[in-house]
Design a protein around this motif. Sequence first.
Motif, short mmCIF file in Angstrom:
data_model
loop_
_atom_site.label_atom_id
_atom_site.label_comp_id
_atom_site.label_asym_id
_atom_site.label_seq_id
_atom_site.Cartn_x
_atom_site.Cartn_y
_atom_site.Cartn_z
N VAL A 32 0.84 -1.20 0.00
CA VAL A 32 0.00 0.00 0.00
C VAL A 32 0.88 1.25 0.00
CG1 VAL A 32 -1.61 1.35 1.41
CG2 VAL A 32 -2.00 -1.09 1.06
N ASP A 33 0.50 2.22 -0.80
CA ASP A 33 1.31 3.43 -0.98
C ASP A 33 1.05 4.42 0.15
OD1 ASP A 33 2.94 5.38 -1.95
OD2 ASP A 33 1.60 6.01 -3.57
N ARG A 34 1.65 4.14 1.29
CA ARG A 34 1.58 5.04 2.44
C ARG A 34 3.02 5.27 2.90
NH1 ARG A 34 -3.18 4.75 5.50
NH2 ARG A 34 -2.08 6.05 7.02
N PRO A 35 3.71 6.26 2.33
CA PRO A 35 5.14 6.44 2.61
C PRO A 35 5.49 6.52 4.08
CG PRO A 35 4.46 7.84 0.79
CD PRO A 35 3.21 7.24 1.37
N GLU A 36 4.61 7.11 4.88
CA GLU A 36 4.92 7.25 6.30
C GLU A 36 4.92 5.93 7.05
OE1 GLU A 36 0.39 7.49 6.17
OE2 GLU A 36 2.11 7.93 4.86
N LEU A 37 4.39 4.87 6.41
CA LEU A 37 4.34 3.55 7.04
C LEU A 37 5.42 2.62 6.50
CD1 LEU A 37 0.47 2.98 7.15
CD2 LEU A 37 1.94 4.01 8.88
N HIS A 38 6.29 3.14 5.64
CA HIS A 38 7.38 2.37 5.05
C HIS A 38 8.72 2.97 5.47
CE1 HIS A 38 5.13 -0.25 2.30
NE2 HIS A 38 4.36 0.78 2.00
N TYR A 39 9.79 2.22 5.21
CA TYR A 39 11.11 2.82 5.32
C TYR A 39 11.19 4.02 4.39
CZ TYR A 39 12.63 -1.60 7.43
OH TYR A 39 12.78 -2.69 8.23
N PRO A 40 11.94 5.04 4.78
CA PRO A 40 12.15 6.15 3.85
C PRO A 40 12.81 5.64 2.57
CG PRO A 40 12.90 6.73 6.06
CD PRO A 40 12.60 5.26 6.08
N LYS A 41 12.39 6.17 1.45
CA LYS A 41 12.95 5.72 0.17
C LYS A 41 14.45 6.02 0.12
CE LYS A 41 8.86 5.82 -2.76
NZ LYS A 41 8.26 6.32 -4.02
N GLN A 42 15.18 5.08 -0.43
CA GLN A 42 16.62 5.28 -0.60
C GLN A 42 16.97 5.05 -2.06
OE1 GLN A 42 19.35 2.91 -1.15
NE2 GLN A 42 17.96 1.22 -1.69
N LEU A 43 17.92 5.83 -2.53
CA LEU A 43 18.35 5.74 -3.91
C LEU A 43 19.80 5.28 -3.94
CD1 LEU A 43 17.75 6.29 -6.92
CD2 LEU A 43 18.64 8.62 -6.56
N ALA A 44 20.04 4.16 -4.62
CA ALA A 44 21.42 3.69 -4.76
C ALA A 44 22.19 4.65 -5.66
CB ALA A 44 21.43 2.28 -5.34
N HIS A 45 23.44 4.91 -5.31
CA HIS A 45 24.26 5.86 -6.06
C HIS A 45 25.40 5.14 -6.76
CE1 HIS A 45 22.01 9.05 -4.17
NE2 HIS A 45 22.33 8.61 -2.97
N THR A 46 25.88 5.77 -7.80
CA THR A 46 27.01 5.22 -8.53
C THR A 46 28.26 5.22 -7.65
OG1 THR A 46 26.10 6.04 -10.60
CG2 THR A 46 28.44 5.47 -10.59
N SER A 47 29.00 4.13 -7.68
CA SER A 47 30.24 4.06 -6.92
C SER A 47 31.13 5.25 -7.26
CB SER A 47 30.98 2.76 -7.24
OG SER A 47 32.32 2.81 -6.79
N ARG A 48 31.76 5.82 -6.23
CA ARG A 48 32.61 6.99 -6.45
C ARG A 48 33.81 6.65 -7.35
NH1 ARG A 48 36.80 7.24 -2.15
NH2 ARG A 48 36.62 5.36 -0.85
N PHE A 49 34.16 5.40 -7.45
CA PHE A 49 35.28 5.02 -8.31
C PHE A 49 34.87 4.85 -9.77
CE2 PHE A 49 36.48 3.28 -4.08
CZ PHE A 49 37.53 4.15 -3.84
N LEU A 50 33.55 4.82 -10.00
CA LEU A 50 33.07 4.75 -11.37
C LEU A 50 32.70 6.11 -11.92
CD1 LEU A 50 30.81 1.57 -11.25
CD2 LEU A 50 32.90 1.87 -12.57
#
Length: 754
Positions: A364-382
């Motif tokens: 169910v789309d209730r952001p306050e009831l889920h973990y905060p969204k996280q965005l994977a980032h490109t490795s700093r070496f790439l």
Amino acid sequence: MTEAAQSSSTVAAPSPAAGTTAARPAPVFGSSEVPAARATEDRIYIPEAEPSLAPEGEHGPDRFLDRELSWLAFNARVLELAEDPDLFLLERVSFLSIFASNLDEFFMVRVAGLKRRIATGLAVPSPAGLSPHEVLDQISEAAHVLQERHTRVFAEQIRPALEESGIRLVSWGDLGEAEHEQLSAMFSEQVFPILTPLAVDPAHPFPYISGLSLNLAVIVRNPVSEKELFARLKVPDQLPRLISVDGPRAGSRRSARFIPLEELIAVHLDQLFPGMEVLEHHTFRVTRNEDLEVEEDDAENLLQALEKELLRRRFGPPVRLEVTTDISPNVLALLVRELGVEEPEVYSLPAPLDLRGLSVIARVDRPELHYPKQLAHTSRFLNESETAKAANVFAAMRRRDILLHHPYDSFSTSVQAFLEQAAADPKVQAIKQTLYRTSGDSPIVDALIDAAEAGKQVLALVEIKARFDEQANISWARKLEQAGVHVVYGIVGLKTHCKLSLVVRQENDGLRRYCHIGTGNYHPRTARYYEDLGLLTCDEQVGEDLSKLFNQLSGYAPKSTFKRLLVAPRSVRSGLIDRIETEIRNARAGLRARVVIKVNSMVDEAIIDALYRASQAGVKVDIIVRGICALRPGVPGLSENITVRSILGRFLEHSRVFAFANGGNPVVYIGSADMMHRNLDRRVEALVQLRNREDIADLIALLDRYVAPTTASWHLDREGHWTRHHVDESGRPLEDIQSWLLASRARQRAVSIR
């Protein structure tokens, strides 16, 4: 949960807020200078017997914990997360669903396998000294307790909390006339046409009940003859288990109501049995033996043999019958008799059965009831700046080895980009790839197809025996073959579980090999919530090793020497034991000695006995295990220098790491192998030794943080009991390692873009 298992199955889990950001502890292994790796002779073979289980000193079989009971203890830890009121509510719902899925796989594979061995007379006492029947009895007792606890958590904690948040699981009687009309119309249009009631009478034998299907047992009466009859109705699994009362977009509203599909069917039974009087109905569910047995040595074609076995899997014998607590004694007796189950295999539980279906609510789309969204980032070496266009992965690999940590490092901009760029690069001559599990819309497979269509030499080693992904992998294999990819299925008698990519590229100074070796599957979807490590490198030794290993897998190369790899089933166990023995010698010589191992499972008796010897020599041993652990820590005279910790969190801890102090010059391996017989004896696995001193130091520091007393984890004691440590003496939360890693990567990215 198959890596499940592995499944499994599959677990992930956590702490709602980011942990503290204390400074990273310094590595305790001393200098990260790594000596040249000793060349190891390795060849693929199938062992004729398991390793010896001879008692060590005064300690007999009781030096081991039972692996099956340890697995149930692991799933109990998953359930503890669902019980935690400090976690986000819909994540707790997800853990309830994961628990149910995990337990299903445990019965389908582990319990079914044990029952089969008992029935055929092949079962032997477990390494823990328990007879097969003792193990089965203890499994039954523990599983009954866990399933009852599972349903109580839902009924007494989760369901009321959901209702407070405006999310309700309703019954037909809770709804008004307008909702009744709407749902009845939906039933007539979408459900009724695919239902098939099956009568049971002298002309109609008791029907086959498919594994894990939800069913209605219906008693009807003929008003003319007054005769009562039994019928079975399968709840269709191609429809959502929980139906939204408020329409398809209800999930984004502040309130949402769901009704179980089986209840919607039940209130319309009169339409399925016109002219009959419906007296009663009850839900039930059967779990069957769904483990595969393929006689590869006698099979002319492994693909065809496996497809036949997949058909037979559907008809495996029942190993568990779940019924609702309100089932009538007569109906229960009929099910028990017709299915051939015994009393301990019957699980009587409150409705609704099969709480895997809660995954609908968990989404169910209730952001306050889920973990905060996280965005994977490109490795700093790439890529130093994510505002730039996609990094040139080959150029980055030429600069240095790149150690990736998913999901904190993006899979799509690293491993996936590596293969996609290889497919598009005209200088690439060949790509070799192992595939154990991948997604339904796999960009990895698409890249291999693109490469083959561009005229490159492409080899895909597809493991079609990957449990519960067999059919999907057969489909991938055929799709790849049709595109011109050379597809092989590995070595008879062994599963190919290693995670390897090899790209051969023509450059100005000749051919160069680019490699990826990982701890996780090439699966873009699970890479978003499985914690895994991977190494991108163009090191000549690694390239040579991978070339030899792929030649073993695709052709005939029975004997090869590897420089930076340990390869099962020949040298992973022996190589790791050699390293442990080196730590023992170093401890006795007064040199730095320590072992840290992070795995999904610690079961192999030879490895455990080596760790016991290390403990007795004064070597500090730290084990980080997500699932099963047969090692007893803290036993005086045996394992007092060993600690065992378990981390379950938002992400499924899946990486395998083996670190050794080595007298002050640390040695670290990462790879695909868990410490289990199947991994070390019946699978092709690969561990690679890291060489970059910065990567080694960072990884050791991270392992130190995993086992630190300030980190939330479960601790295993000598009796086999796990205790959760997630608050300090003053009641303040301990640091969640996954939240800390997310915060740490966010800080790194903020610094890099300034």
